[in-house]
Design a protein around this motif. Structure first.
Motif, PDB file in Angstrom:
ATOM      1  N   GLY A  29     -80.038 -48.234   7.743  1.00  0.00           N
ATOM      2  CA  GLY A  29     -79.193 -47.378   8.570  1.00  0.00           C
ATOM      3  C   GLY A  29     -78.634 -48.124   9.768  1.00  0.00           C
ATOM      4  O   GLY A  29     -77.489 -47.909  10.171  1.00  0.00           O
ATOM      5  N   ALA A  30     -79.450 -49.015  10.350  1.00  0.00           N
ATOM      6  CA  ALA A  30     -78.995 -49.789  11.508  1.00  0.00           C
ATOM      7  C   ALA A  30     -77.833 -50.698  11.123  1.00  0.00           C
ATOM      8  O   ALA A  30     -76.843 -50.801  11.855  1.00  0.00           O
ATOM      9  CB  ALA A  30     -80.152 -50.612  12.067  1.00  0.00           C
ATOM     10  N   TYR A  31     -77.943 -51.333   9.965  1.00  0.00           N
ATOM     11  CA  TYR A  31     -76.864 -52.235   9.546  1.00  0.00           C
ATOM     12  C   TYR A  31     -75.612 -51.442   9.197  1.00  0.00           C
ATOM     13  O   TYR A  31     -74.488 -51.889   9.463  1.00  0.00           O
ATOM     14  CB  TYR A  31     -77.321 -53.078   8.363  1.00  0.00           C
ATOM     15  CG  TYR A  31     -76.475 -54.303   8.165  1.00  0.00           C
ATOM     16  CD1 TYR A  31     -76.527 -55.352   9.085  1.00  0.00           C
ATOM     17  CD2 TYR A  31     -75.612 -54.426   7.091  1.00  0.00           C
ATOM     18  CE1 TYR A  31     -75.750 -56.477   8.928  1.00  0.00           C
ATOM     19  CE2 TYR A  31     -74.828 -55.554   6.921  1.00  0.00           C
ATOM     20  CZ  TYR A  31     -74.894 -56.574   7.838  1.00  0.00           C
ATOM     21  OH  TYR A  31     -74.115 -57.692   7.702  1.00  0.00           O
ATOM     22  N   ALA A  32     -75.796 -50.249   8.598  1.00  0.00           N
ATOM     23  CA  ALA A  32     -74.643 -49.386   8.306  1.00  0.00           C
ATOM     24  C   ALA A  32     -73.940 -48.974   9.602  1.00  0.00           C
ATOM     25  O   ALA A  32     -72.705 -48.881   9.656  1.00  0.00           O
ATOM     26  CB  ALA A  32     -75.094 -48.163   7.527  1.00  0.00           C
ATOM     27  N   PHE A  65     -77.495 -61.848  10.211  1.00  0.00           N
ATOM     28  CA  PHE A  65     -76.705 -60.953  11.062  1.00  0.00           C
ATOM     29  C   PHE A  65     -75.965 -61.740  12.137  1.00  0.00           C
ATOM     30  O   PHE A  65     -74.767 -61.538  12.371  1.00  0.00           O
ATOM     31  CB  PHE A  65     -77.625 -59.909  11.695  1.00  0.00           C
ATOM     32  CG  PHE A  65     -76.995 -59.155  12.822  1.00  0.00           C
ATOM     33  CD1 PHE A  65     -75.999 -58.226  12.589  1.00  0.00           C
ATOM     34  CD2 PHE A  65     -77.398 -59.369  14.139  1.00  0.00           C
ATOM     35  CE1 PHE A  65     -75.408 -57.531  13.632  1.00  0.00           C
ATOM     36  CE2 PHE A  65     -76.820 -58.682  15.180  1.00  0.00           C
ATOM     37  CZ  PHE A  65     -75.829 -57.762  14.922  1.00  0.00           C
ATOM     38  N   LEU A  66     -76.679 -62.655  12.800  1.00  0.00           N
ATOM     39  CA  LEU A  66     -76.038 -63.448  13.850  1.00  0.00           C
ATOM     40  C   LEU A  66     -74.908 -64.296  13.276  1.00  0.00           C
ATOM     41  O   LEU A  66     -73.846 -64.449  13.891  1.00  0.00           O
ATOM     42  CB  LEU A  66     -77.076 -64.334  14.539  1.00  0.00           C
ATOM     43  CG  LEU A  66     -78.092 -63.620  15.438  1.00  0.00           C
ATOM     44  CD1 LEU A  66     -79.047 -64.635  16.044  1.00  0.00           C
ATOM     45  CD2 LEU A  66     -77.402 -62.838  16.535  1.00  0.00           C
ATOM     46  N   GLU A  67     -75.133 -64.863  12.089  1.00  0.00           N
ATOM     47  CA  GLU A  67     -74.095 -65.689  11.478  1.00  0.00           C
ATOM     48  C   GLU A  67     -72.874 -64.852  11.082  1.00  0.00           C
ATOM     49  O   GLU A  67     -71.731 -65.276  11.253  1.00  0.00           O
ATOM     50  CB  GLU A  67     -74.669 -66.417  10.261  1.00  0.00           C
ATOM     51  CG  GLU A  67     -75.669 -67.505  10.633  1.00  0.00           C
ATOM     52  CD  GLU A  67     -76.321 -68.132   9.424  1.00  0.00           C
ATOM     53  OE1 GLU A  67     -76.026 -67.671   8.296  1.00  0.00           O
ATOM     54  OE2 GLU A  67     -77.119 -69.072   9.604  1.00  0.00           O
ATOM     55  N   GLU A  68     -73.134 -63.624  10.574  1.00  0.00           N
ATOM     56  CA  GLU A  68     -72.016 -62.767  10.196  1.00  0.00           C
ATOM     57  C   GLU A  68     -71.219 -62.338  11.422  1.00  0.00           C
ATOM     58  O   GLU A  68     -69.985 -62.317  11.406  1.00  0.00           O
ATOM     59  CB  GLU A  68     -72.520 -61.535   9.443  1.00  0.00           C
ATOM     60  CG  GLU A  68     -71.383 -60.622   9.001  1.00  0.00           C
ATOM     61  CD  GLU A  68     -71.853 -59.444   8.180  1.00  0.00           C
ATOM     62  OE1 GLU A  68     -71.078 -58.481   8.063  1.00  0.00           O
ATOM     63  OE2 GLU A  68     -72.984 -59.479   7.676  1.00  0.00           O
ATOM     64  N   MET A  69     -71.916 -61.992  12.495  1.00  0.00           N
ATOM     65  CA  MET A  69     -71.219 -61.612  13.721  1.00  0.00           C
ATOM     66  C   MET A  69     -70.389 -62.782  14.254  1.00  0.00           C
ATOM     67  O   MET A  69     -69.294 -62.599  14.777  1.00  0.00           O
ATOM     68  CB  MET A  69     -72.224 -61.156  14.787  1.00  0.00           C
ATOM     69  CG  MET A  69     -72.908 -59.828  14.477  1.00  0.00           C
ATOM     70  SD  MET A  69     -71.746 -58.430  14.403  1.00  0.00           S
ATOM     71  CE  MET A  69     -71.618 -58.190  12.628  1.00  0.00           C
ATOM     72  N   ASN A  70     -70.933 -63.977  14.084  1.00  0.00           N
ATOM     73  CA  ASN A  70     -70.201 -65.168  14.519  1.00  0.00           C
ATOM     74  C   ASN A  70     -68.924 -65.340  13.697  1.00  0.00           C
ATOM     75  O   ASN A  70     -67.861 -65.685  14.219  1.00  0.00           O
ATOM     76  CB  ASN A  70     -71.110 -66.393  14.369  1.00  0.00           C
ATOM     77  CG  ASN A  70     -70.710 -67.515  15.309  1.00  0.00           C
ATOM     78  OD1 ASN A  70     -69.963 -67.293  16.254  1.00  0.00           O
ATOM     79  ND2 ASN A  70     -71.198 -68.709  15.049  1.00  0.00           N
TER      80      ASN A  70
END
Length: 446
Positions: free
Chosen positions: A187-190, A226-231
């Motif tokens: 849910g957090a990732y969604a 997650f950090l890499e995707e946000m980057n």
């Protein structure tokens, strides 16, 4: 019996009904005004017959400032009583409530889990066309999360548009925290993906909530992805979020991943927190990667990282133990140049390395330098030096250090005397051995 009970009840009613008069509200003195506010808040918190007591206090018509101050004092500990006071104030024809008074009540009601009263107030605000603040409902969502009512937190989040309250980054963060608290990472990732669709920019708190929760749950790969995707999406992860992940990777033993993340940060011109950096150095040194650590420190220092005494406390013993004495000396004097005051154990690691390498003259010289620089050696350093001298066949020097210990008020261990005496006898120094035995006897006789 019945009469006495009725009399007692009547007496209690009278005691609750007649409150002491409040200080004058119309006084020009600020102290008098605040004293009156405090007095009214005390009545709100403690009086069972609240409305009747307020009516008998002959107060002037309430103002928004007075009501707000009373609510802020009373609502934290007695939200339902504060709600009764608010209703009493609203009965006055001259008082018109404003948004801050509602906000001062909504959060305490939520924290005490009076959900129905909280929503009724929100409905009242909407009927009066008063705006609801996102910060207030962020706190409400957090209160639901603290109570493990994540479904209710989601309901609050979804109902905000109905109240014309924007779903800001702070509101998203509050729901994100509630979801992570119960381990609902799906849910957090969604929710993060929804932020991207709605073009709500994450902030430092967003990254910290997610990375901290993933690391605490042992989901280090998810945090890193997650950090890499946000980057990749163009959102630069804050340093603190990466520090949390590095700490988690180090604690879990994923040193290669931690190394690659630190190297990536340095290439981007970003420096980790010094505590995180030291933690990584400690783990890498424990695994024998001292050369990499020395190079990493040099690279980070060139970028502006300021190592502290803990950095050198990690590196100098590790480098000395690996036999790289010249590098250890360089690190030692760098620590001194940075304004750090070396302590005996830092000297001891280099002295030990020098003795093991057979460089006793250098060890003795460095030991004298230690004393000359105003760093008096302690008992463990002396004991270590005596032991190393005995192992290296320097029995006379070991005896001299035992004498120096006693002159400084330290009592050597019996094992130290035994090693030195046996060594002196073995090399034919019987007279000196006898003097050492006599010195031990005199010390033990006190």
């Amino acid at each position: 019996m019945l009469r006495s009970s009725a009399a007692l009840l009547l007496r209690r009613c009278c005691l609750h009904s007649f409150a002491p008069p409040a200080p004058a509200l119309h006084s020009s003195s600020k102290d008098a005004y605040f004293a009156a506010v405090s007095h009214i808040a005390g009545v709100v918190r403690r009086d069972f017959y609240l409305e009747r007591t307020l009516g008998r206090m002959r107060l002037p018509p309430p103002t928004s400032d007075l009501v707000l101050r009373v609510l802020r004092e009373a609502a934290h500990s007695a939200p339902l009583s504060a709600l009764r006071f608010f209703a009493w104030a609203r009965n006055s024809s001259s008082y018109r409530p404003s948004g801050p008074e509602f906000d001062a009540l909504i959060l305490p009601l939520a924290r005490h889990r009076h959900w129905s009263q909280m929503w009724k107030l929100a409905e009242d605000m909407r009927s009066l066309s008063l705006p609801l603040l996102p910060s207030t409902f962020s706190a409400v969502i957090e209160a639901y999360g603290d109570a493990s009512h994540v479904d209710l937190a989601v309901d609050v989040f979804n109902r905000l548009p109905k109240f014309d309250c924007p779903q800001t980054t702070a509101v998203y963060n509050a729901l994100l925290s509630a979801l992570c608290r119960v381990g609902n990472f799906h849910g957090a990732y969604a929710l993060i993906r929804r932020m991207a669709r709605k073009q709500v920019l994450p902030d430092r708190q967003t990254f910290s909530i997610l990375v901290n929760a993933w690391c605490a749950a042992g989901k280090l790969r998810e945090a890193q992805d997650f950090l890499e995707e946000m980057n990749r999406r163009g959102f630069k992860p804050p340093v603190r979020g990466r520090d949390i992940l590095i700490d988690g990777l180090v604690d879990a033993g994923y040193l290669e991943s931690a190394k690659s993340m630190v190297l990536r940060m340095t290439k981007e011109g970003v420096l980790p927190d010094i505590t995180t950096f030291n933690s990584l150095l400690q783990s890498l040194c424990d695994s024998g990667e001292t050369d990499f650590c020395v190079g990493l420190l040099q690279e980070a220092s060139d970028m502006g990282l300021c190592p502290d005494i803990s950095t050198y406390k990690v590196l100098i013993p590790a480098v000395s133990k690996s036999g790289k004495i010249e590098k250890a000396f360089k690190l030692f004097y760098s620590a001194v140049d940075d304004g750090n005051k070396p302590f005996p154990s830092l000297y001891a690691t280099i002295i030990k390395a020098l003795c093991k390498a057979g460089r006793f003259c250098d060890a003795f010289s460095f030991f004298n330098d230690m004393k000359g620089k105003g760093h008096p050696p302690n008992r463990p350093v002396f004991t270590m030096l005596v032991k190393l001298c005995v192992r290296g066949g320097k029995f006379v020097e070991a005896a001299n250090y035992l004498v120096e210990m006693t002159e400084m008020g330290m009592v050597p261990m019996s094992q130290s005397f035994d090693m030195v005496v046996d060594g002196l006898k073995h090399c034919g120094k019987h007279e000196l051995a006898m003097r050492m035995e006599q010195m031990e006897v005199s010390l033990r006789s006190y």
